[in-house]
Design a protein around this motif. Structure first.
Motif, short mmCIF file in Angstrom:
data_model
loop_
_atom_site.label_atom_id
_atom_site.label_comp_id
_atom_site.label_asym_id
_atom_site.label_seq_id
_atom_site.Cartn_x
_atom_site.Cartn_y
_atom_site.Cartn_z
N LEU A 93 -44.86 -69.78 -3.16
CA LEU A 93 -45.02 -71.19 -2.61
C LEU A 93 -43.96 -71.32 -1.45
CD1 LEU A 93 -45.61 -74.18 -2.99
CD2 LEU A 93 -43.69 -74.33 -4.57
N LEU A 94 -42.74 -70.75 -1.85
CA LEU A 94 -41.63 -70.66 -0.62
C LEU A 94 -42.32 -70.11 0.45
CD1 LEU A 94 -38.43 -70.10 -2.75
CD2 LEU A 94 -39.32 -72.32 -1.97
N THR A 95 -42.79 -68.83 0.62
CA THR A 95 -43.26 -68.04 1.52
C THR A 95 -44.47 -68.79 2.38
OG1 THR A 95 -42.90 -66.03 0.25
CG2 THR A 95 -44.31 -65.82 2.20
N ILE A 96 -45.50 -69.36 1.58
CA ILE A 96 -46.54 -70.25 1.97
C ILE A 96 -46.04 -71.32 2.87
CG2 ILE A 96 -48.43 -71.75 1.40
CD1 ILE A 96 -49.04 -69.66 -1.03
N ALA A 97 -45.00 -72.02 2.20
CA ALA A 97 -44.52 -73.41 2.76
C ALA A 97 -43.91 -72.92 4.10
CB ALA A 97 -43.45 -73.78 2.12
N LEU A 98 -43.05 -71.64 4.20
CA LEU A 98 -42.44 -71.30 5.54
C LEU A 98 -43.70 -71.24 6.47
CD1 LEU A 98 -40.10 -70.65 6.88
CD2 LEU A 98 -40.20 -68.32 5.98
N GLY A 99 -44.63 -70.22 6.12
CA GLY A 99 -45.57 -69.69 7.04
C GLY A 99 -46.45 -70.87 7.61
N LEU A 100 -46.79 -72.12 6.66
CA LEU A 100 -47.57 -73.11 7.24
C LEU A 100 -46.68 -73.99 8.18
CD1 LEU A 100 -49.95 -73.90 4.10
CD2 LEU A 100 -50.51 -72.66 6.38
N PHE A 101 -45.32 -74.00 7.81
CA PHE A 101 -44.50 -74.88 8.63
C PHE A 101 -44.39 -74.19 9.86
CE2 PHE A 101 -40.41 -75.88 10.40
CZ PHE A 101 -40.33 -77.24 10.32
N LEU A 102 -44.35 -73.04 10.10
CA LEU A 102 -44.10 -72.30 11.46
C LEU A 102 -45.69 -72.52 12.13
CD1 LEU A 102 -42.18 -69.01 10.37
CD2 LEU A 102 -41.44 -71.30 12.03
N TYR A 103 -46.61 -72.49 11.40
CA TYR A 103 -47.97 -72.43 11.93
C TYR A 103 -48.49 -73.99 12.38
CZ TYR A 103 -53.05 -72.28 11.91
OH TYR A 103 -54.62 -72.52 12.49
N ASN A 104 -48.24 -74.80 11.43
CA ASN A 104 -49.01 -76.08 11.99
C ASN A 104 -48.15 -77.28 11.39
OD1 ASN A 104 -49.31 -76.21 9.31
ND2 ASN A 104 -51.61 -76.12 9.27
N ARG A 105 -46.75 -76.95 10.95
CA ARG A 105 -45.54 -78.10 10.51
C ARG A 105 -46.30 -78.71 9.29
NH1 ARG A 105 -43.38 -75.75 13.97
NH2 ARG A 105 -41.68 -76.43 15.52
N LEU A 106 -46.97 -77.90 8.59
CA LEU A 106 -47.57 -78.37 7.12
C LEU A 106 -48.59 -79.60 7.42
CD1 LEU A 106 -44.34 -78.20 5.10
CD2 LEU A 106 -46.19 -76.50 4.94
#
Length: 637
Positions: A93-106
């Motif tokens: 979950l932490l890795t996904i949240a970080l990746g999507l934040f960098l990708y499209n700001r969640l």
């Protein structure tokens, strides 16, 4: 060489597991978002595949791999695997949240979904694994419906682990637990019910049609184990026990092996735990030599040295079969070590010089000795020759070869000796003390009591008498002895040797002595018999040279503690070197003439505290003269 078919067969199950887990990630991510946005009047478009979903799968898959989720097998899934899955989901979950934040700001990622994601994914990953294991266990039980039905005494960690092992192998079928803990009553462990108390074993075994009883109480003390064994005996069923962890680690039992209850499990003394770090530091990389290497103590000492870091072991033994057997066992268990066999009498100077030249040892353990008390009372010449003169030969050879440490294995019978064994061993201690010097070989003496199951000891004698239907012969109803196991005795020897004092006598605090009648009683029970009913116990009276009670400490030796809580160091009693040398020369001359009268007088003079019990007759085929020691009345120490 492995074929491509074999490699494909090995990879396929793991690929299927990875595919299943990633499919569950996709299902959870899609399902939670559809549930969350499905309640909105105008839900956003949610495609089945997108760059966002690809990032989620990639991030979670990498975490799965890094956490080690695919190193285990579904067949053996358990609570630790569920914990591992939860960690993988939380980190994912932490890795996904970080990746999507960098990708499209969640963007379009629900915060509710982020909260529910790890719990939902854990359920969908864990449930199939546990269901698969339950299905395989059930199938195994159906396949082994004719397996042996067993009742387990003890519903703790050992009992729970035992059930898992038994189901894996399929040879046995656990039908129930027995445990005295009230909180366990009516519960289930690994799906097996706790049916009652240990004292109810006879009735419950009959009701469950059990064919074997297994005692899963590796931490139980001797009194508790005696109570459990008596309860098991009443059923008339065979019983085994789960080995202690120490026995498994020391190689005396295999993991998952069910062993017979041994007499040492029923005696009231906890084994002494050695300081293995100190032993390995002292022994590691050394060359050692063991005399009497084919005997009970000598062979186990060789194994202990091999197990704890010795690089070369020289075996000196006069019995060719014992030498061959011990060396073969060492090569089988420790094939990478160097072994040197020397067949011969360690009392022969040429043999010892040859052995020391070949092995170049840094430590010598002198285990060769005669030790049968009644026999040695009538074999005075051989007792002196082997226990005193051979020790002198070995000790002098070690000093001349500049060996670092010489260890004499002595006995508690050397304290206030009343028999030939004790007197000869005490004189051997005095010889080593007379040879000690700050600038030469370090001489160490180790004393301990009787060794369970050693060659010629009372345990094999009782076992043979029980096998023949009795009677079991005990010398006196009040006689007691200190006991220890063979491995424990050898660990004491190594521990004392590692302490490092230049000249010392070490002894073990062995707790309370064991009545021999209790030993006989317990051995009869272990054989499935009842003392007095199936096997009689007959009291024959003390034999020549025997005491009712042994003592571990001499009043003049001023014992003090060492770095090990159960090992005490004695301050050696003073000896006059010239007198010891003269006594040895006189004993050598009398031995060469087989003059038992002179040997008796010399031994009594050299060991002033030697107070013989009664008299010893001349050995058959030897001198016709009766060898009489100064007699005194029997006493209890």
């Amino acid at each position: 060489m492995t074929s491509w078919r074999d490699r494909f067969s090995a990879i396929t199950p793991r690929v299927a597991v990875v595919t299943h887990d990633l499919a569950m990630v996709w299902l959870v991510w899609q399902g939670l978002h559809r549930l969350r946005f499905g309640i909105l009047p105008n839900p956003p478009e949610m495609p089945l595949w997108s760059t966002e979903i690809a990032l989620v799968l990639l991030a979670q898959g990498l975490v799965f791999w890094q956490v080690g989720l695919y190193r285990g097998l579904w067949r053996f899934a358990s609570v630790p695997d569920l914990w591992n899955i939860f960690k993988a989901c939380a980190l994912g979950l932490l890795t996904i949240a970080l990746g999507l934040f960098l990708y499209n700001r969640l963007d379009l990622v629900s915060r509710t979904v982020l909260v529910l994601y790890p719990l939902s994914l854990m359920a969908l990953l864990g449930a199939p694994r546990l269901l698969y294991r339950a299905w395989k266990d059930s199938a195994s039980e159906r396949t082994n419906a004719a397996s042996v039905r067993i009742l387990i005494l003890g519903a703790g960690h050992a009992g729970e682990a035992l059930v898992r092992d038994l189901r894996r192998f399929g040879t046995y079928q656990p039908v129930g637990f027995l445990d005295d803990a009230v909180r366990m009553r009516g519960t289930k462990v690994q799906g097996v019910p706790v049916l009652g108390r240990v004292s109810d074993v006879a009735e419950i075994a009959r009701e469950t049609a059990a064919k074997l009883l297994v005692i899963a109480m590796p931490s139980a003390d001797a009194i508790a184990m005696q109570r459990v064994v008596i309860a098991c005996e009443r059923t008339g069923l065979p019983f085994r026990m789960v080995p202690r962890l120490a026995d498994v680690l020391e190689g005396r039992s295999l993991p998952g092996e069910l062993k017979e209850v041994a007499i040492e499990d029923l005696l009231g003394r906890k084994p002494v735990l050695p300081d293995w770090k100190a032993i390995r530091h002292w022994l590691g990389g050394r060359s050692v030599l063991v005399t009497g290497a084919g005997g009970s103590i000598g062979s186990e000492l060789c194994h202990q040295c091999a197990r704890h870091g010795a690089r070369r072991i020289a075996l000196v033994e006069i019995d060719e079969l014992a030498l061959t057997t011990t060396e073969a066992a060492l090569r089988r268990d420790f094939p990478d070590l160097e072994y040197i066999q020397v067949l011969g009498d360690c009392g022969d100077p040429a043999v010892m010089e040859h052995a020391l030249r070949l092995a170049e040892p840094e430590a010598v353990f002198h285990a060769a000795a005669y030790k049968q008390v009644p026999l040695l009372e009538r074999q005075l010449r051989e007792a002196v020759r082997n226990n005193v003169l051979s020790t002198t030969t070995v000790a002098k050879a070690c000093r001349e070869a500049d060996v670092g440490t010489f260890v004499l294995i002595s006995t508690d019978k050397a304290v206030d000796p009343v028999n030939v064994l004790g007197a000869t061993k005490r004189l051997a201690e005095m010889v080593c003390q007379s040879l000690a010097s700050e600038r030469s070989t370090r001489f160490v003496t180790v004393r301990f009591g009787n060794v369970l199951d050693s060659a010629g000891s009372v345990v094999p004698l009782f076992r043979e008498q029980i096998r023949k239907g009795g009677p079991v012969t005990v010398t006196d109803p009040e006689v007691t002895r200190y006991f220890m196991t063979i491995p424990e005795a050898c660990q004491l020897i190594l521990q004392a040797s590692a302490i490092g004092t230049h000249e010392a006598v070490y002894t073990l605090d062995m707790g309370e002595p064991v009545p021999i009648r209790l030993l006989a009683d317990q051995m009869i029970r272990l054989a499935g018999k009842q003392p007095g009913r199936d096997i009689a116990i007959v009291y024959t009276g003390l034999r020549p040279g025997e005491k009712l009670h042994e003592t571990l400490f001499h009043a003049d030796e001023r014992y003090r503690p060492t770095g090990h809580p159960k090992i005490l160091q004695a301050a050696p009693r003073s000896v006059i070197v010239g007198e010891i040398e003269s006594a040895i020369q006189a004993l050598q001359a009398a031995s060469a003439k087989y003059d038992c009268d002179a040997l008796a007088t010399l031994l009594r003079t050299a060991v002033p505290e030697f107070q013989p019990e009664g008299a010893a007759e001349a050995e058959p085929g030897g001198s016709n003269t009766v060898v009489a020691f100064p007699a005194r009345s029997a006493r209890k120490v």
